[in-house]
Design an enzyme around this catalytic site. Structure first.
Site, mmCIF file in Angstrom:
data_model
loop_
_atom_site.group_PDB
_atom_site.id
_atom_site.type_symbol
_atom_site.label_atom_id
_atom_site.label_comp_id
_atom_site.label_asym_id
_atom_site.label_seq_id
_atom_site.Cartn_x
_atom_site.Cartn_y
_atom_site.Cartn_z
ATOM 1 N N HIS A 76 9.691 -1.285 9.227
ATOM 2 C CA HIS A 76 8.727 -2.311 9.467
ATOM 3 C C HIS A 76 8.887 -2.856 7.687
ATOM 4 C CE1 HIS A 76 7.007 0.320 12.661
ATOM 5 N NE2 HIS A 76 7.107 1.206 11.813
ATOM 6 N N ASP A 134 1.040 -1.183 -0.054
ATOM 7 C CA ASP A 134 -0.059 -0.233 0.620
ATOM 8 C C ASP A 134 1.110 1.570 0.025
ATOM 9 O OD1 ASP A 134 1.016 -0.482 2.274
ATOM 10 O OD2 ASP A 134 -1.061 0.587 3.270
HETATM 11 CA CA LIG Z 1 3.069 -1.160 3.757
#
Ligand SMILES: [Ca+2]
Length: 305
Positions: free
Chosen positions: A239, A9
């Site tokens: 992340h 995303d």
């Molecule tokens: Ca992401």
């Protein structure tokens, strides 16, 4: 080479994860699938194409979900963290190429069926595309090679709320579908990703080329956000890159094999709760060799020089 479908995303840490993945010879990226999350799906798709162009790679991109399974999108998406454009407000061009016509969900289903037990799915956004794919083609769960997910905060506090991590909080119902399926999942959550911080001086060293300036400016925005919510933190969380790292070399982390429940209402909405009695167990990463991972990540980033 591991055959990979990379579900993104694309915000700032996705962008770094894409650069890391496409410059890693252990991975063959079959395609990138996009969804809403940090930004609208149209922006996530554009950003993915733009990042690929910046790092000089041509890999097909497939647009996916525009909203969660049962909910509205989050107000403002995560633009406070990733900028209005999702890339720290540094995107100053329209990518040359467009997304393919096949949808993200169909691409996932078709590739996994075509290559049984061979495809690794790395998912670093809300789990909507993956949930839709296994709802549409339930046989996928026994045909996927493995799944590495950036999401959740199983034994630590959240980031979207005190309880919930952002990817899971964005579509808890999708996470529930995925975690209760029999997919072979490794969960790379805040338990480990908040231990892998990228210091600002490492990013400044990327400067000196067009792509290097693009990444350094973009990640600078992310550093400013981290500094604003936790003064003195000295870096930003890697992340999504850590999920790529774990797909390349699982020995960066130590997992514990446990069931995970997802709370889908109330104050703890989106929380991932360990459930030792759960029938459907997954590998939840609880320890990480942060310095070895960071070195590996930084060595692969010269793609942008
Ligand atoms: Ca992401």
């Amino acid at each position: 080479m591991k055959k990979v479908i990379f579900d993104v995303d694309t915000g700032i840490d996705d962008a770094m994860a894409i650069a890391y993945a496409v410059n890693s010879p252990e991975l063959e990226i079959l395609g990138l699938t996009t969804s809403y999350g940090n930004v609208e799906v149209e922006a996530a798709t554009r950003n993915t194409l733009a990042v690929l162009e910046k790092v000089g790679k041509r890999i097909p991109v497939f647009a996916g979900a525009e909203k969660p399974l049962k909910r509205k999108t989050r107000e403002g998406y995560a633009k406070n963290v990733h900028g209005e454009d999702g890339l720290g407000n540094v995107l100053d061009f329209q990518p040359q190429y467009s997304a393919e016509s096949e949808t993200a969900v169909d691409f996932i289903i078709n590739q996994v069926k075509k290559r049984p037990h061979e495809v690794t799915i790395i998912a670093v956004g809300p789990l909507t595309n993956l949930a839709l794919a296994i709802q549409k083609a339930p046989e996928l769960v026994r045909l996927v090679g493995d799944v590495v997910i950036m999401g959740g905060a199983v034994f630590v506090p959240g980031n979207a709320t005190p309880h919930a991590e952002a990817n899971i909080f964005t579509d808890p119902e999708a996470a529930k579908v995925v975690f209760s399926s029999s997919l072979p999942i490794t969960l790379v959550g805040l338990d480990v990703t908040m231990q892998t911080l990228l210091p600002r001086d490492k990013v400044e060293a990327w400067r000196g080329s067009e792509a290097g300036e693009f990444f350094a400016n973009m990640v600078g925005f992310y550093h400013d956000f981290y500094e604003s919510f936790r003064p003195g933190i000295g870096g930003c969380g890697l992340h999504d890159p850590l999920a790529v790292g774990v797909a390349i070399d699982p020995s960066f982390v130590k997992p514990t094999y446990i069931g995970v429940n997802v709370i889908t209402e109330g104050e703890e909405d989106g929380r991932t709760v360990p459930n030792p009695e759960g029938e459907q167990k997954i590998q939840v990463c609880t320890e990480v060799d942060a310095s070895r991972f960071l070195d590996h990540f930084l060595k692969r980033m010269p793609v942008i020089k």
